[in-house]
Design a protein around this motif. Structure first.
Motif, mmCIF file in Angstrom:
data_model
loop_
_atom_site.group_PDB
_atom_site.id
_atom_site.type_symbol
_atom_site.label_atom_id
_atom_site.label_comp_id
_atom_site.label_asym_id
_atom_site.label_seq_id
_atom_site.Cartn_x
_atom_site.Cartn_y
_atom_site.Cartn_z
ATOM 1 N N PHE A 61 0.860 -1.191 0.000
ATOM 2 C CA PHE A 61 0.000 0.000 0.000
ATOM 3 C C PHE A 61 0.898 1.244 0.000
ATOM 4 O O PHE A 61 0.993 1.950 1.017
ATOM 5 C CB PHE A 61 -0.914 0.005 1.226
ATOM 6 C CG PHE A 61 -1.814 -1.202 1.322
ATOM 7 C CD1 PHE A 61 -3.049 -1.217 0.698
ATOM 8 C CD2 PHE A 61 -1.415 -2.322 2.043
ATOM 9 C CE1 PHE A 61 -3.869 -2.328 0.782
ATOM 10 C CE2 PHE A 61 -2.228 -3.431 2.134
ATOM 11 C CZ PHE A 61 -3.465 -3.441 1.503
ATOM 12 N N PRO A 62 1.600 1.529 -1.100
ATOM 13 C CA PRO A 62 2.607 2.601 -1.116
ATOM 14 C C PRO A 62 2.039 4.003 -0.946
ATOM 15 O O PRO A 62 2.739 4.895 -0.483
ATOM 16 C CB PRO A 62 3.259 2.447 -2.492
ATOM 17 C CG PRO A 62 2.221 1.762 -3.327
ATOM 18 C CD PRO A 62 1.464 0.867 -2.406
ATOM 19 N N ASP A 63 0.782 4.201 -1.314
ATOM 20 C CA ASP A 63 0.222 5.559 -1.299
ATOM 21 C C ASP A 63 -0.759 5.816 -0.167
ATOM 22 O O ASP A 63 -1.421 6.852 -0.134
ATOM 23 C CB ASP A 63 -0.480 5.845 -2.638
ATOM 24 C CG ASP A 63 0.482 5.731 -3.814
ATOM 25 O OD1 ASP A 63 1.638 6.165 -3.655
ATOM 26 O OD2 ASP A 63 0.075 5.198 -4.863
ATOM 27 N N CYS A 64 -0.879 4.863 0.753
ATOM 28 C CA CYS A 64 -1.814 5.058 1.874
ATOM 29 C C CYS A 64 -1.385 4.201 3.054
ATOM 30 O O CYS A 64 -0.517 3.330 2.926
ATOM 31 C CB CYS A 64 -3.241 4.705 1.458
ATOM 32 S SG CYS A 64 -3.446 2.963 1.004
ATOM 33 N N THR A 202 12.902 16.212 5.584
ATOM 34 C CA THR A 202 12.657 17.335 6.487
ATOM 35 C C THR A 202 11.927 16.802 7.722
ATOM 36 O O THR A 202 11.350 15.704 7.681
ATOM 37 C CB THR A 202 11.786 18.399 5.816
ATOM 38 O OG1 THR A 202 10.491 17.820 5.546
ATOM 39 C CG2 THR A 202 12.411 18.895 4.517
ATOM 40 N N PRO A 203 11.921 17.558 8.821
ATOM 41 C CA PRO A 203 11.173 17.106 10.004
ATOM 42 C C PRO A 203 9.699 16.836 9.704
ATOM 43 O O PRO A 203 9.112 15.896 10.237
ATOM 44 C CB PRO A 203 11.327 18.286 10.981
ATOM 45 C CG PRO A 203 12.602 18.932 10.591
ATOM 46 C CD PRO A 203 12.688 18.792 9.106
ATOM 47 N N GLU A 204 9.102 17.652 8.819
ATOM 48 C CA GLU A 204 7.693 17.461 8.462
ATOM 49 C C GLU A 204 7.490 16.131 7.735
ATOM 50 O O GLU A 204 6.529 15.401 7.992
ATOM 51 C CB GLU A 204 7.198 18.624 7.582
ATOM 52 C CG GLU A 204 7.085 19.959 8.294
ATOM 53 C CD GLU A 204 8.433 20.630 8.503
ATOM 54 O OE1 GLU A 204 9.427 20.199 7.872
ATOM 55 O OE2 GLU A 204 8.509 21.583 9.296
ATOM 56 N N GLU A 205 8.404 15.796 6.804
ATOM 57 C CA GLU A 205 8.307 14.522 6.077
ATOM 58 C C GLU A 205 8.497 13.346 7.033
ATOM 59 O O GLU A 205 7.800 12.322 6.928
ATOM 60 C CB GLU A 205 9.367 14.456 4.973
ATOM 61 C CG GLU A 205 9.090 15.360 3.778
ATOM 62 C CD GLU A 205 10.205 15.291 2.759
ATOM 63 O OE1 GLU A 205 9.900 15.097 1.570
ATOM 64 O OE2 GLU A 205 11.384 15.425 3.148
ATOM 65 N N LEU A 206 9.429 13.502 7.955
ATOM 66 C CA LEU A 206 9.704 12.422 8.897
ATOM 67 C C LEU A 206 8.503 12.173 9.803
ATOM 68 O O LEU A 206 8.137 11.031 10.072
ATOM 69 C CB LEU A 206 10.931 12.786 9.730
ATOM 70 C CG LEU A 206 11.597 11.648 10.494
ATOM 71 C CD1 LEU A 206 13.112 11.793 10.456
ATOM 72 C CD2 LEU A 206 11.136 11.634 11.945
ATOM 73 N N SER A 209 5.563 10.458 7.816
ATOM 74 C CA SER A 209 5.800 9.121 7.263
ATOM 75 C C SER A 209 5.309 8.047 8.216
ATOM 76 O O SER A 209 5.579 8.096 9.422
ATOM 77 C CB SER A 209 7.295 8.930 6.981
ATOM 78 O OG SER A 209 7.551 7.598 6.588
ATOM 79 N N ASN A 210 4.608 7.051 7.677
ATOM 80 C CA ASN A 210 4.134 5.929 8.477
ATOM 81 C C ASN A 210 5.236 4.895 8.675
ATOM 82 O O ASN A 210 5.176 4.084 9.584
ATOM 83 C CB ASN A 210 2.917 5.281 7.801
ATOM 84 C CG ASN A 210 2.253 4.250 8.702
ATOM 85 O OD1 ASN A 210 1.951 4.541 9.851
ATOM 86 N ND2 ASN A 210 2.055 3.051 8.186
ATOM 87 N N ALA A 211 6.240 4.904 7.784
ATOM 88 C CA ALA A 211 7.370 3.972 7.858
ATOM 89 C C ALA A 211 8.608 4.743 7.406
ATOM 90 O O ALA A 211 8.906 4.813 6.219
ATOM 91 C CB ALA A 211 7.115 2.757 6.981
ATOM 92 N N VAL A 212 9.312 5.324 8.351
ATOM 93 C CA VAL A 212 10.392 6.269 8.045
ATOM 94 C C VAL A 212 11.496 5.620 7.220
ATOM 95 O O VAL A 212 11.991 6.198 6.250
ATOM 96 C CB VAL A 212 10.975 6.857 9.356
ATOM 97 C CG1 VAL A 212 12.133 7.794 9.045
ATOM 98 C CG2 VAL A 212 9.898 7.586 10.128
ATOM 99 N N ALA A 213 11.908 4.412 7.600
ATOM 100 C CA ALA A 213 12.991 3.746 6.877
ATOM 101 C C ALA A 213 12.601 3.451 5.425
ATOM 102 O O ALA A 213 13.447 3.499 4.523
ATOM 103 C CB ALA A 213 13.386 2.457 7.584
ATOM 104 N N VAL A 214 11.320 3.145 5.202
ATOM 105 C CA VAL A 214 10.848 2.899 3.828
ATOM 106 C C VAL A 214 10.945 4.178 3.004
ATOM 107 O O VAL A 214 11.433 4.169 1.867
ATOM 108 C CB VAL A 214 9.399 2.364 3.837
ATOM 109 C CG1 VAL A 214 8.846 2.287 2.416
ATOM 110 C CG2 VAL A 214 9.347 0.984 4.474
#
Length: 433
Positions: A61-64, A202-206, A209-214
């Protein structure tokens, strides 16, 4: 260092619970055990299991965000599988831990290397002091204390070997060595992993993100981005295994001291594993996973965890004055526990100020164990119907799980001699056959 001293001075499985019970008595030990069995371990297990399923399903589920039912189902399958492994073989449980810990470190090492490559290329905009310390809100002292409290959740597990001291080879040598090696290593790895993340996000992206490493892998690893979800899934799989292994030993130790039903102090006749304790831990985790808002419970867990750490370290100081001539293979300078307790008090006081509801609920969870202790443990002359009910439940548990009371001073073949009040002669004869 304080836990290394306690572990070799009181070489009993059960970690914090065993030390606190030994130093402060039954009630304090029971309250620690109660909060651990009721909330700390089940919630931690649930969080790690859900993280595992999120990372496994994220590529699908890459987009959700992966569906609720899918993540819960996969988490349950993982939990049940590892409960079965831990129930059937201690050796396989420890091998899984070794293999998946190595895999975890390799994955984190890859993230760190890629992060350093980014820095050498000049991609470190978010790490510049002007950006790194540019707060979008002014933090209060209470929020900083709460941040430390929540951060401690990521490091929880550093004291797990103290829970299985009796199963260690040469614990007086290996327990301190493991603690002294692991804490600097984990601190180094976690710090540089987070630095690496900020070279690509960026901190906002981090935060979003539901899976940061991904997300990190998709940005920087290209075709090899699949390595990240696989690596994190393997890492969390090993984490679940470690929590099951230690939490079951905590239940085992509590039952052995008479603070939990005696059934939980029994081991499987063939596999020598605490099957009833493992099943209780698994069942409690499933309940938390299905009915609770697990991520909200992290705050409660962090508060209770940190409270328990402080009481344990306080116990070290009390034990020094209570039993000054006790043999201590390791003896830390008292400035170390005193310094820790000052920092501990600061965190708890300002956490209360910042999040009174979260900390208040954490305290209430602990204090609910007080009436349970006096009714179930302290009150010895219970009505005979209660004793008969407990005996019947224990006997049924023995038959279902095929477990016996552990008697390490007897040969293994004599472990079939269970409690005479609970197992009939016919049952013993059948087991001998």
């Amino acid at each position: 260092m304080c836990y290394a001293e306690l572990g070799v001075t009181i070489p009993k499985s059960g970690g914090d619970y065993s030390y606190v019970t030994e130093i402060f008595g039954g009630l304090t030990g029971f309250l620690l055990l109660w909060s651990a069995v009721l909330i700390m371990y089940p919630t931690s297990l649930a969080v790690i299991a859900l993280t595992f399923s999120n990372y496994v399903l994220q590529p699908v589920f890459p987009d959700c965000i992966p569906p609720y039912d899918a993540t819960r189902t996969l988490s349950l399958v993982c939990l049940l599988l590892l409960t079965w492994v831990n129930s059937t073989s201690v050796r396989w449980a420890t091998r899984i831990q070794d293999i998946f810990t190595a895999g975890k470190l390799l994955a984190l090492g890859l993230i760190i290397v890629v992060g350093f490559m980014q820095i050498f290329k000049g991609n470190y905009e978010e790490l510049k002091p002007s950006n790194a310390f540019n707060f979008w809100m002014t933090p209060t002292v209470g929020q900083l204390a709460l941040a430390f409290l929540q951060g401690s959740f990521a490091f929880s597990g550093w004291n797990f070997l103290n829970y299985v001291t009796e199963e260690l080879v040469d614990p007086r040598r290996n327990l301190p060595r493991a603690i002294f090696i692991s804490i600097p290593l984990v601190t180094f790895v976690y710090t540089f992993t987070n630095i690496a993340y900020f070279t690509a996000m960026t901190p906002e992206e981090l935060m979003s993100s539901n899976a940061v490493a991904v997300t990190f892998g998709e940005k920087l690893l290209g075709y090899f981005s699949w390595i990240m979800p696989v690596s994190v899934a393997l890492s969390t799989f090993g984490g679940i295994n470690g929590y099951l292994f230690t939490s079951s030993r905590l239940c085992f130790s509590g039952a052995r001291e008479g603070h939990l039903p005696s059934l939980l102090a029994m081991i499987h006749f063939k596999y020598c594993t605490p099957v009833p304790a493992l099943l209780v831990c698994c069942g409690a985790t499933i309940i938390i996973m299905l009915v609770g808002d697990t991520y909200t419970l992290i705050n409660y867990v962090s508060f209770i965890n940190y409270l328990c750490y402080g009481v344990t370290i306080m116990g070290l100081i009390v034990l020094r004055f209570k039993k000054p001539k006790m043999f201590r293979p390791i003896k830390v300078n008292l400035l170390i526990p005193i310094t820790y307790l000052c920092f501990w008090a600061f965190l708890l006081i300002f956490s209360f100020y910042s999040e009174p509801v979260v900390c208040g609920v954490g305290l209430i969870i602990i204090l609910t164990g007080v009436p349970v202790f006096f009714l179930a443990v302290y009150w010895k002359n219970k009505p005979k119907c209660v004793d008969r009910f407990i005996e019947k439940m224990t006997y049924c548990g023995q038959k279902v799980c095929y477990v016996v009371y552990p008697q390490p001073d007897l040969p293994e073949e004599d472990l079939v001699h269970c409690n005479d009040a609970l197992v009939t002669d016919n049952e013993k004869s059948l087991k001998m056959q």
